[in-house]
Structures are given as C-alpha cells and as structure tokens.
Write an enzyme that holds these catalytic residues in place. Structure first.
Site, mmCIF file in Angstrom:
data_model
loop_
_atom_site.group_PDB
_atom_site.id
_atom_site.type_symbol
_atom_site.label_atom_id
_atom_site.label_comp_id
_atom_site.label_asym_id
_atom_site.label_seq_id
_atom_site.Cartn_x
_atom_site.Cartn_y
_atom_site.Cartn_z
ATOM 1 N N THR A 222 0.895 -1.153 0.000
ATOM 2 C CA THR A 222 0.000 0.000 0.000
ATOM 3 C C THR A 222 0.928 1.196 0.000
ATOM 4 O O THR A 222 2.090 1.066 0.373
ATOM 5 C CB THR A 222 -0.858 0.004 1.291
ATOM 6 O OG1 THR A 222 -1.727 -1.114 1.287
ATOM 7 C CG2 THR A 222 -1.679 1.269 1.431
ATOM 8 N N ARG B 265 -13.131 -7.488 -2.808
ATOM 9 C CA ARG B 265 -12.686 -7.292 -1.421
ATOM 10 C C ARG B 265 -12.165 -5.875 -1.216
ATOM 11 O O ARG B 265 -11.357 -5.387 -1.992
ATOM 12 C CB ARG B 265 -11.593 -8.309 -1.075
ATOM 13 C CG ARG B 265 -10.989 -8.154 0.332
ATOM 14 C CD ARG B 265 -9.722 -7.323 0.281
ATOM 15 N NE ARG B 265 -9.025 -7.311 1.569
ATOM 16 C CZ ARG B 265 -7.959 -6.563 1.823
ATOM 17 N NH1 ARG B 265 -7.467 -5.773 0.881
ATOM 18 N NH2 ARG B 265 -7.378 -6.592 2.996
ATOM 19 N N VAL B 266 -12.643 -5.227 -0.173
ATOM 20 C CA VAL B 266 -12.159 -3.889 0.188
ATOM 21 C C VAL B 266 -11.445 -3.985 1.530
ATOM 22 O O VAL B 266 -11.982 -4.558 2.483
ATOM 23 C CB VAL B 266 -13.325 -2.888 0.279
ATOM 24 C CG1 VAL B 266 -12.841 -1.536 0.785
ATOM 25 C CG2 VAL B 266 -13.991 -2.747 -1.080
ATOM 26 N N GLY B 267 -10.250 -3.442 1.600
ATOM 27 C CA GLY B 267 -9.482 -3.455 2.839
ATOM 28 C C GLY B 267 -9.622 -2.140 3.590
ATOM 29 O O GLY B 267 -10.607 -1.410 3.424
ATOM 30 N N ASP B 268 -8.636 -1.835 4.417
ATOM 31 C CA ASP B 268 -8.728 -0.663 5.290
ATOM 32 C C ASP B 268 -8.381 0.649 4.589
ATOM 33 O O ASP B 268 -8.809 1.718 5.036
ATOM 34 C CB ASP B 268 -7.803 -0.840 6.495
ATOM 35 C CG ASP B 268 -6.334 -0.906 6.081
ATOM 36 O OD1 ASP B 268 -6.015 -1.648 5.132
ATOM 37 O OD2 ASP B 268 -5.511 -0.220 6.707
ATOM 38 N N THR C 168 -0.720 0.364 6.547
ATOM 39 C CA THR C 168 -0.365 -0.655 5.556
ATOM 40 C C THR C 168 -0.266 -2.004 6.243
ATOM 41 O O THR C 168 0.178 -2.088 7.384
ATOM 42 C CB THR C 168 0.968 -0.318 4.859
ATOM 43 O OG1 THR C 168 1.412 -1.485 4.140
ATOM 44 C CG2 THR C 168 2.059 0.066 5.841
ATOM 45 N N GLY C 169 -0.686 -3.027 5.519
ATOM 46 C CA GLY C 169 -0.640 -4.371 6.089
ATOM 47 C C GLY C 169 -1.935 -5.080 5.805
ATOM 48 O O GLY C 169 -2.671 -4.710 4.890
#
Lengths: 319, 319
Positions: free
Chosen positions: A175, A203-206, A226-227
């Site tokens: 990211t 899929r949606v991440g943070d 990030t992660g």
C-alpha cells in the site's frame, strides 16, 4: 505563529526480501521514495496545504512501479486490478474515497475530487471510474496497472495456495500512504493500494475506509496504514490512535506503537505498519514486518529513506 | 453470573410525516418493529448470542416494506437498488460487510456469512452478490426490493432536485439496525440500508463501515447509526462513541447524545439518529429528526415501540 512542517510516507510493509531485487532496483525504489517526499515537501515549505502535499506525494508513489498502488498494483484472483484510495483533511474532517476502481490512473486524485465536491464521500466500482472521468481525471485501461513483477507475485501466491505453503509479507500485500503537517498547523492523510495479491474480487481493505486505514484530525494526528487490512478494520486503527491521543493523553509514539506492536501484534503476530504525524510535527513509522518502504522529512528538515531496518540519510532539506 | 439481556433497534430516522400514512399503515409499521424485537428477544432470552439476535432482528426489518432496507429499500439515481449492510461481534471484534449489493434478499445474512468465514470482511458490488449465492443465501432480482412508495419517493426527490426545493428527512433516507447484549455479556450490532433516495450509483454511506455506522466492542457498547451517512463518516461515529466511554469514562447516554445533538447537530443541524446498548444493558435511541422508527426491550423486559416523539408500551416481556 507559523507551524513547523513535517511529512512522512510509507510504500507498504510488504517489503521484498533484500535478495529479490538488484542493488540498482533497490536504489531506484529509494529514489522514488525521495522523489515522492520532494513533491510533498516543496508544497509544504512554500506554505501549501497538508492536503495538497499528501496527494502529490501519493501520486508519485502511484506512478512508480515499485509500490502496490496505481502502476504496479497487485493483481486479484481474477487477474484484474481493483484499486482503493482515500484522503482526509484534518482541518475540516472532509474526506473522499474510492474502492474497487479499475480505470483511474491516480485513484488518490479521485478521492481528492470527491472530498472537494463535498457530496458522497465514497464511491465504488465502475461508478468511481465514471466519476473520475467526469471530473476530468486520466482514465486508463486496467492493464496499465500491470507489471511483470505483479504477474510473478500472482503466480507465486497461487502456488502457495495450491501447495498450502505460506507466502511472505512481500508477496502478499503493499500500500502507499502519506501524512503531513502544514504551515497553518493542519494535518492530512492519504492512502492508495491495489490490495493484496490474489485477493478475492470485490474485497475492500482498510485503505479507503475513513477512520481505519486513512484518518486525519487536527489536534490529534494523521495516519495512513499498511498491512493486512482486516486487522486494522477490526481495531478501527486510525481513529483508535487519534482517540488514544485526544481522550487518554497518549503521545503519537505510544498510540502508534501500541496499535502496531501490542494490539495487532498480539492479535495476529505480524502484518502491520503505518506512518503518522501529529500537530507538533512528531513522526512515527512503526512496522512489525521485515521491512517497510518508508521516508520522512522531520520538522528540522532531516530527510530519511529506508526499505528494511536501516534508514538512509538524504540530508537536511530547506524548510 | 448471567448478564442482563437487552435489545434495541431503529428503522431509520427518516420517519415520514404522520399524515403520509393511514392509521392502519402506521400500526402495521409499529407491529413490524415489535415483530423484529420479538425475533431477537426470543434468541436472547433462551441464552442465544447477541450476534444471532441482531441478525434475526434486522432480517425482519429487511423483509418489511416499511423500512429502507431489503424489500422496500430506496431507489438510487439510476432507478436501481444498491444495498449495504454490516454486522460486528463485540466479543471477538469479528465483522462482515457488503456494499453495493444488488441481488441478496437479506444483505445482513451476507455480512454475517463473511464474519463467519473470517477472511475478507468487506465485499462490494456483484462480488458481494456472488459470494452470497455461493454461501447458499437467497438471491433475488433487483426488482424484488422495489415498492410503490419508493418509486414515489424517487419521483419526489427528482422534483425537489429540478425545482431546487428541500426534501424532508422522510423522503431522503432511512436505514435499519439493531444492537443487543446477551446472557454471556457480549455485545453485537448490525445495520442494513438502501441508502438515500436518488443517491448517486456507487455511493456507499456509513452503514456497512465498521467503526462508523456499525460498531460493537465488549466493555464499551454496540451502536447502529441512521441518517446522512457522510456526517457519521467524518466523525467515525460508532467508534467515537465507544472511545468516549472506554477512554474518557463517559456514559452511554453522554457519548451517544453528544454525537447526535452536539457533534453532528452543531455541524449539520439535523439528520442523525442511532440505537445503542452498553454492557450493563442501558439503551439509548437518540435522534435529532422529527421521528425515528425505533423499539427496544430493556434489561427489565419492558418493550417500547415508536415512530415519532411518543413511545407505545408493548408490555413487559419474559426474560
């Protein structure tokens, strides 16, 4: 009295092992980090806004093939790129975000355009692409984002899935993000990502979630994470760090290190990093992985760039 | 020692003016609120989980045409339904969410299925629909969600847009949500919505966002929000309320009323409501609009249902 200025970025905590790239490639990735810092710093030192600085910084990282955002973004399980980005203005709490975008050359610019329009904060999928086009942003074919390295990463992730072996952090995710404090004392944060390699479509991440992967609030801090996004989502990471500072009197260092090493570290072991700045210009770039692409310019003008444990000094920049 | 149990729901703070519906229609909407409470309460009093209770409660509200979620959801500017939902388990911080779904009869069930799978927390668009189908959930045509009332609301919103007049809260938005405390002392929250009438395609509000429209954390509270999503997003509302309780020692009442009347009330005037419960079974259902569809069963078993200022007592329910 004019505030100090400060700028920090990350290029993802999914840094590759040192032997995966040539010395020249590592040097180029560090140069691109320095270029991104320079773009943001020049805005800050001329009295520009933190919001403009984080956007300009992230654009450079999106355009570099070395980082998992924009050109060079990860491929999902359907061999496509679905891009997420958000930006937030700590002065107004204004924000913009896109998720599942497929054709916006610089997703952070679409997030910024949504912030400026002040209507919907978050748009997803083809609607995000259509908005970006109508806002005059550059539209590209999805294949623009693909690099040979990301095709190789997808092959490896599929091999891991087939054989049941574990992937390294560097193969999995990445990211980019930036945080800044400007001369007027305002904070801003921006994040952009392709998500993790071989992620399920949709899929949606943070990263595009306000208060999680991206958060800024004057009087507290600006954070870009990030992660593994799901770790940050369950902990509402960005807003938790700011709340620890606002409501419990913790320092930026205490709040960010608690999140990365204590909260997420104890829940999941590894898989987390972030960059953060507070209203006094303190910078933190903690990560619990092998490395994190990162760089920052302190309130004293000292510039540092790194990919693994060590940081490389890039001199004292004019303020 | 077994915990007290408690349950609260909202059916949106976009309550219609009293003269928009017949007395029989208002009675039916209150009955559907009571039915939804009954579904959740029966689970709680038999020792079931807060997570099961909020899901069951929201399913009844999604199936009723009176509320803006599932059947009866708002139409967007493209005359389509795009549905958002989330669920969160306060015991584990596990969560699931879908946004921009178009074919899942009960979006909250898809959110729950994601929580249970424990991989991606959030899926968007056609990928959310595909996941729901693969998880064995009922798939319907997008037109299943349409009611005559929502077609009329879209016509009115377009007329407002064309003439530059203001829409009422009831014409604009709505959402459903539930929060619960179970016998084991665990908290959970769930939210489901069609968004606001005439919303831009692809717009995602606060409902499916963990820490914003939907949040639960044991030791603090469970919250489900309703109103103009962007207001909640900028304030990271759910997590802010929990943080005020955890880190600043505020009560559920102080924290929720501050968010609705002070924070959002001062920023935007009106357009916000929520339901919330804490670990002692205290319930709050504040709103700054004309009305909010709502109902709750207190830790003493007292059931109340309402749509505008007054609450109707539905007796003392067995615990």
């Amino acid at each position: 009295m004019a505030s100090k200025i400060a700028l920090a970025l990350h290029g993802g905590c999914g840094t590759l092992p040192v032997d995966e790239l040539t010395a020249a490639e590592w040097a180029e990735s560090r140069d691109h980090i320095a270029d991104a810092l320079r773009a943001g710093w020049d805005i800050l030192r001329r009295g520009g806004s933190a919001l403009d600085a984080v956007e300009a910084t992230v654009v450079i990282l999106e355009n570099s093939p070395h980082f998992n955002a924009g050109h060079g973004a990860a491929l999902n399980a359907a061999e496509q790129h679905e891009l997420d980005s958000a930006i937030m203005d700590g002065a107004t709490l204004g924000a913009g975000a896109v998720a599942g975008a497929g054709r916006i050359r610089n997703p952070v610019k679409a997030a910024r355009a949504l912030l400026e329009r002040g209507d919907a904060i978050m748009l997803i999928g083809p609607s995000a692409d259509a908005f970006a086009g109508s806002a005059g942003l550059e539209i590209v074919d999805n294949s623009y984002f693909t690099t040979a390295r990301r095709i190789e990463m997808l092959r490896r992730m599929r091999a891991h899935a087939a054989s049941g072996t574990s992937a390294s952090e560097g193969e999995k995710h990445g990211t980019v993000g930036a945080v800044a404090l400007d001369r007027a004392g305002h904070l801003a944060a921006a994040t952009s990502t392709g998500g993790y390699t071989n992620k399920p479509p949709g899929r949606v991440g943070d990263s595009p979630l306000i208060g999680i992967g991206t958060y800024a609030r004057d009087g507290a801090c600006a954070v870009s994470c990030t992660g593994m996004g799901e770790y940050f989502m369950r902990n509402v990471a960005g807003h938790e760090i700011a709340s620890q500072m606002r409501l419990a009197g913790r320092s930026l260092k205490e709040a960010t290190h608690t999140m990365v090493f204590d909260t997420i570290g104890k829940q999941y072991g590894i898989g987390a990093g972030l960059c953060a700045v507070d209203g006094q210009g303190h910078i933190e770039v903690p990560f619990n992985t092998v490395g994190m692409y990162r760089g920052f310019v302190t309130a004293d003008g000292d510039c540092h760039v790194g990919t693994h444990a060590e940081l490389e000094c890039r001199g004292r920049w004019d303020q």
